[in-house]
Design an enzyme around this catalytic site. Structure first.
Site, short mmCIF file in Angstrom:
data_model
loop_
_atom_site.label_atom_id
_atom_site.label_comp_id
_atom_site.label_asym_id
_atom_site.label_seq_id
_atom_site.Cartn_x
_atom_site.Cartn_y
_atom_site.Cartn_z
CD GLU A 9 43.31 86.14 -11.85
OE1 GLU A 9 43.10 85.40 -10.88
OE2 GLU A 9 44.42 86.63 -12.11
CE LYS A 69 58.18 77.14 -19.65
NZ LYS A 69 57.97 78.25 -18.76
CD1 TRP A 108 58.02 72.50 -20.61
CD2 TRP A 108 55.93 72.66 -19.83
NE1 TRP A 108 57.40 73.53 -21.27
CE2 TRP A 108 56.12 73.65 -20.81
CE3 TRP A 108 54.70 72.58 -19.19
CZ2 TRP A 108 55.12 74.55 -21.17
CZ3 TRP A 108 53.70 73.47 -19.55
CH2 TRP A 108 53.90 74.45 -20.54
P1 ADP Z 1 46.96 85.55 -5.35
O1 ADP Z 1 47.37 84.68 -4.18
O2 ADP Z 1 48.02 85.74 -6.37
O3 ADP Z 1 46.19 86.78 -4.95
P2 ADP Z 1 44.86 83.70 -5.78
O4 ADP Z 1 44.64 83.67 -4.34
O5 ADP Z 1 43.76 83.92 -6.71
O6 ADP Z 1 45.91 84.75 -6.16
O7 ADP Z 1 45.68 82.38 -6.08
C1 ADP Z 1 45.35 81.49 -7.08
C2 ADP Z 1 46.44 80.47 -7.26
O8 ADP Z 1 46.59 79.70 -6.06
C3 ADP Z 1 46.13 79.47 -8.32
O9 ADP Z 1 46.46 79.94 -9.60
C4 ADP Z 1 46.99 78.29 -7.91
O10 ADP Z 1 48.32 78.44 -8.37
C5 ADP Z 1 46.98 78.37 -6.41
N1 ADP Z 1 45.99 77.42 -5.89
C6 ADP Z 1 44.70 77.65 -5.58
N2 ADP Z 1 44.11 76.53 -5.11
C7 ADP Z 1 45.05 75.56 -5.12
C8 ADP Z 1 45.07 74.17 -4.76
N3 ADP Z 1 44.00 73.55 -4.27
N4 ADP Z 1 46.22 73.50 -4.94
C9 ADP Z 1 47.32 74.09 -5.43
N5 ADP Z 1 47.37 75.38 -5.78
C10 ADP Z 1 46.26 76.12 -5.63
#
Ligand code: ADP
Length: 538
Positions: free
Chosen positions: A331, A438, A443
């Site tokens: 997004e 929660k 949290w």
């Molecule tokens: P999906 O895997 O659901 O298709 P994305 O690949 O867009 O979606 O994943 C995004 C999510 O990945 C973020 O909201 C976050 O939770 C996680 N994420 C991305 N980069 C990092 C990072 N450097 N460290 C920790 N979590 C991460």
């Protein structure tokens, strides 16, 4: 009073024009299904892009029409990126690793009319074709000689499709807010959701992400994206590298092959590469075993999930490569934050410095961020208090395809991540909002507890979920996979003493053989929550 500057639309066509004219001799090296080493220049790429545009026109491609790709990172995919979007169509990159039903849903929901696919995915297309009612043409990304045996109807090969087409094409005038491309999030809950990028958002993201303290792209760099062009917009590198004249090295289907990656790095002089932590764990292992070095490689950008400390430490100590955390999501086009240490932090003692390196980094210009507690109040940037991460900016989605707006009353998009930000601006992800526990108004970070659990020598993998509790609402349950040893519940819980506040320590431990994962390899807490939904704490 208004400014008196030209209002030139920001389009991908302008990136292409500039790259062709100014960086035309920049090299693109690819591994493909039909060629272990393909090599040409950006000028060659855009000449073929114009042939492809003529071919797409012959199929009657209209403005806004969606065209799907199921393809690895290589030069033909790059040509599709530009030909489709700059012709006014919408490039829909489909993740072939998703479940079949998800791919069928995505292609049907997007109403794709043409599907370009890597021959390696022919069996998948063969199975799905009868269910893809909107698709009229299937084109395999190869030449006639390498066309796979298949039952796919009206199957064309890419090289014949573009051969004999003119290399002259007049690109249409596009508006900067025209849709350019579409990418679905894998949807750990419910159906996948489509993120519809615009030309403007893509150009601005390319500029922002290429900045020196982010991807730091330039004519001096050579980048090897391991992040697939079919997922999270390929971190935008297919646009930002040509824009800046950065040499591109694309490993095609060999993205998980340590030997190929090492050879590409050393033969092509790769200076920077980008991908998820599992790829780097694999490469590290390969380099250690093969006793090879990668002297040209200076930086690895790591994102998609949190980077383990061992990667940062060992790549630095053994290979003189610095790892940089980046954070973002589909997004967000996807870049939100990038971790480069401020000069004053570089001289800190190792442990302190590592504390900063493990954070997800500082927001890049173009992204506005706020952290809110559960009542919607902004949380101070003190590095301790955490809350929901909300973002706003010209390359952030304002809603999902065919679903309308999805921003809050202040105009911010809720990322679903929970984080703190320190006074130096370094953000640290502490959890996903749906995973945070929660407990009585407080949290508790499930990730923090998982990290402590896997720090125990007998624990291989761990997950922490909230289970309902009469008094506290929710309490943490630790679900652990052990190495071939027997550690008891009380031994494991004792390991948390002194590492977190008492109220954060899990109430119970369940030992299981394997944890469930999603199609993109992330831990599926949803499945765990479903499984343990009736769990009663003792
Ligand atoms: P999906 O895997 O659901 O298709 P994305 O690949 O867009 O979606 O994943 C995004 C999510 O990945 C973020 O909201 C976050 O939770 C996680 N994420 C991305 N980069 C990092 C990072 N450097 N460290 C920790 N979590 C991460």
């Amino acid at each position: 009073m208004k400014g008196q500057m030209m209002n030139v639309p920001l389009t991908i066509t302008e990136i292409m024009r500039h790259a062709d004219r100014v960086n035309g001799d920049t090299e693109i090296v690819s591994v493909t299904y039909d060629n272990p080493r393909h090599r040409y220049t950006l000028s060659d790429a855009f000449s073929r892009t114009r042939q492809l545009a003529n071919a797409l026109k012959s199929l009657g491609l209209k403005k806004g029409q969606r065209v799907a790709t199921l393809a690895w990172n290589d030069y033909r995919h790059l040509e599709l990126y530009y030909a489709i979007s700059c012709s006014g169509g919408v490039l829909h990159t489909v993740n072939p690793r998703l479940f079949e039903q998800q791919i069928e849903y995505i292609i049907s929901h997007a109403e794709d009319t043409i599907v370009f696919f890597d021959p390696l995915f022919a069996p998948l297309i063969e199975k799905l074709q009868s269910k893809l009612a909107t698709v009229n043409h299937f084109i395999a990304l190869t030449d006639h000689a390498h066309l796979p045996e298949s039952q796919i109807e009206n199957l064309l090969d890419y090289e014949s499709f573009i051969a004999d087409r003119s290399t002259v094409f007049t690109w249409p005038e596009l508006e900067e807010d025209d849709a350019s491309s579409l990418c679905y999030t894998s949807g750990t809950t419910g159906h996948p959701k489509g993120v519809l990028y615009s030309h403007r958002s893509t150009v601005l993201h390319s500029l922002g992400s290429a900045l020196p303290d982010a991807f730091g792209l330039s004519i001096d760099e050579c980048v090897m994206p391991i992040v697939p062009m079919f997922h999270v917009n390929g971190w935008g590198l297919a646009y930002s590298a040509p824009m800046t004249g950065t040499k591109l090295v694309m490993p095609g289907p060999k993205m998980a092959d340590g030997a190929t990656l090492t050879e590409l790095i050393n033969n092509e002089g790769v200076t920077m590469t980008a991908g998820v932590p599992v790829v780097w764990l694999m490469l590290l292992e390969h380099l250690k075993q093969s006793e090879l070095q990668v002297p040209s490689l200076k930086r690895i950008v790591v994102g998609g999930s949190a980077c383990p400390e061992v990667l940062i430490r060992e790549f630095d100590e053994l290979f003189n490569v610095s790892m940089h955390h980046a954070w973002g999501m589909t997004e967000m086009s996807p870049l939100g934050t990038f971790n480069k240490l401020k000069p004053k932090l570089r001289s800190l003692a190792d442990e302190k410095k590592m504390g900063y390196q493990l954070k997800q980094g500082r927001i890049v210009f173009g992204v506005d961020m706020r952290i809110e507690d559960w009542q919607g109040n902004q949380v101070p940037w003190d590095g301790h208090q955490f809350g929901s991460v909300k973002v706003r900016g010209p390359w952030i989605a304002s809603g999902y395809y065919k679903q309308g707006e999805s921003v809050d009353s202040n105009g911010y998009f809720d990322t679903g991540d929970v984080a703190s930000i320190d006074p130096d601006g370094y953000m640290q992800i502490t959890d996903r909002s749906k995973d945070v526990i929660k407990s009585g108004g407080e949290w508790i970070s499930s990730i923090e507890l998982e990290n402590i659990a896997v720090g125990h020598p007998d624990i291989k993998e761990a997950a922490v979920i909230g289970v309902s509790h009469n008094k506290w609402g929710e309490r943490p349950l630790l679900i652990a996979v052990t190495h071939d040893v027997t550690v008891t519940e009380s031994e494991l819980l004792a390991h948390f003493d002194g590492k977190v506040a008492k109220f954060c320590i899990p109430d119970a431990v369940e030992f299981i053989n394997e944890l469930p994962h999603t199609a993109t390899g992330k831990l599926s807490k949803k499945d765990l929550r479903d499984h343990f939904k009736d769990y009663v704490l003792g």
